[in-house]
Enzyme design. Structure first.
Site, PDB file in Angstrom:
ATOM      1  N   ARG A   7       0.858  -1.184   0.000  1.00 36.70           N
ATOM      2  CA  ARG A   7       0.000   0.000   0.000  1.00 36.70           C
ATOM      3  C   ARG A   7       0.889   1.226   0.000  1.00 36.70           C
ATOM      4  NH1 ARG A   7      -2.639   3.184   4.301  1.00 36.70           N
ATOM      5  NH2 ARG A   7      -4.711   3.757   3.587  1.00 36.70           N
ATOM      6  N   SER A  76     -12.363  -3.389   0.352  1.00 34.84           N
ATOM      7  CA  SER A  76     -12.529  -2.765   1.660  1.00 34.84           C
ATOM      8  C   SER A  76     -13.996  -2.431   1.862  1.00 34.84           C
ATOM      9  CB  SER A  76     -11.715  -1.476   1.760  1.00 34.84           C
ATOM     10  OG  SER A  76     -10.347  -1.756   1.825  1.00 34.84           O
ATOM     11  N   LYS A 105      -5.591   5.771   8.609  1.00 35.34           N
ATOM     12  CA  LYS A 105      -6.582   6.120   7.599  1.00 35.34           C
ATOM     13  C   LYS A 105      -7.741   6.829   8.279  1.00 35.34           C
ATOM     14  CE  LYS A 105      -8.909   3.808   3.798  1.00 35.34           C
ATOM     15  NZ  LYS A 105      -9.128   2.520   3.155  1.00 35.34           N
TER      16      LYS A 105
END
Length: 180
Positions: A7, A76, A105
């Site tokens: 990521r 997700s 996040k």
């Protein structure tokens, strides 16, 4: 199963491609599943095992056309409706959360383990919990129905990364043994 997701939210697509290419080779040798975050085309170009997509990323249906049936696609999800939609849309696994408070996040208030339990009862796909996972709460997430956890800061910010990872693995294995 050991799964590694790359990521990189700030890197250029070229940098993400080059790093993914290196990681694909290393992880294949290590026997780990390699997932590229967000970029189905980069996953395909680097022969990654799959891609993980968020709610605002490339559509699942189009990613499946691009990657074919043999690559993994994870989605997700943040609520029961999204989890059901991802399952009916052909996802191979779900990321659910953030279940706990996270600094990695900004996804709003965490739904908690109660919502995780509801999602677990409603969908049959493998379910990985994301968001705020620590050595202290990983077992709780697994007991609530997660098949695994996705971790960044709890391991990478630790003084002893190997020890933090080992503690996390022990907690998950203990919870899995109790849960099954």
């Amino acid at each position: 199963m050991r799964l590694f997701q790359y990521r990189n939210k700030r890197g250029s697509r070229k940098d993400i491609y080059e790093t993914s290419l290196r990681l694909a080779g290393l992880l294949k040798k290590a026997g780990a599943v390699f997932i590229v975050n967000d970029h189905a085309d980069i996953a395909l170009a680097t022969d990654a095992d799959g891609v993980h997509l968020g709610q605002d990323d490339f559509p699942l249906r189009e990613a499946r056309k691009l990657l074919g049936a043999n690559k993994l696609i994870g989605i997700s999800t943040h609520n029961l409706e999204q989890a059901r939609a991802a399952e009916s849309g052909g996802a191979d696994y779900l990321g659910f959360g953030p279940v706990f408070t996270t600094t990695t996040k900004d996804a709003g208030l965490p739904p908690g383990v109660e919502q995780l339990t509801l999602v677990r009862r409603a969908v049959a796909l493998p379910l990985l919990v994301i968001g705020g996972i620590t050595g202290e709460n990983a077992g709780e997430a697994v007991r609530a129905g997660a098949d695994g956890v996705a971790v960044i800061s709890a391991v990478l910010s630790a003084q002893d990364i190997a020890a933090a990872a080992a503690t996390m693995i022990r907690q998950i294995e203990k919870a899995l043994a109790q849960h099954r």
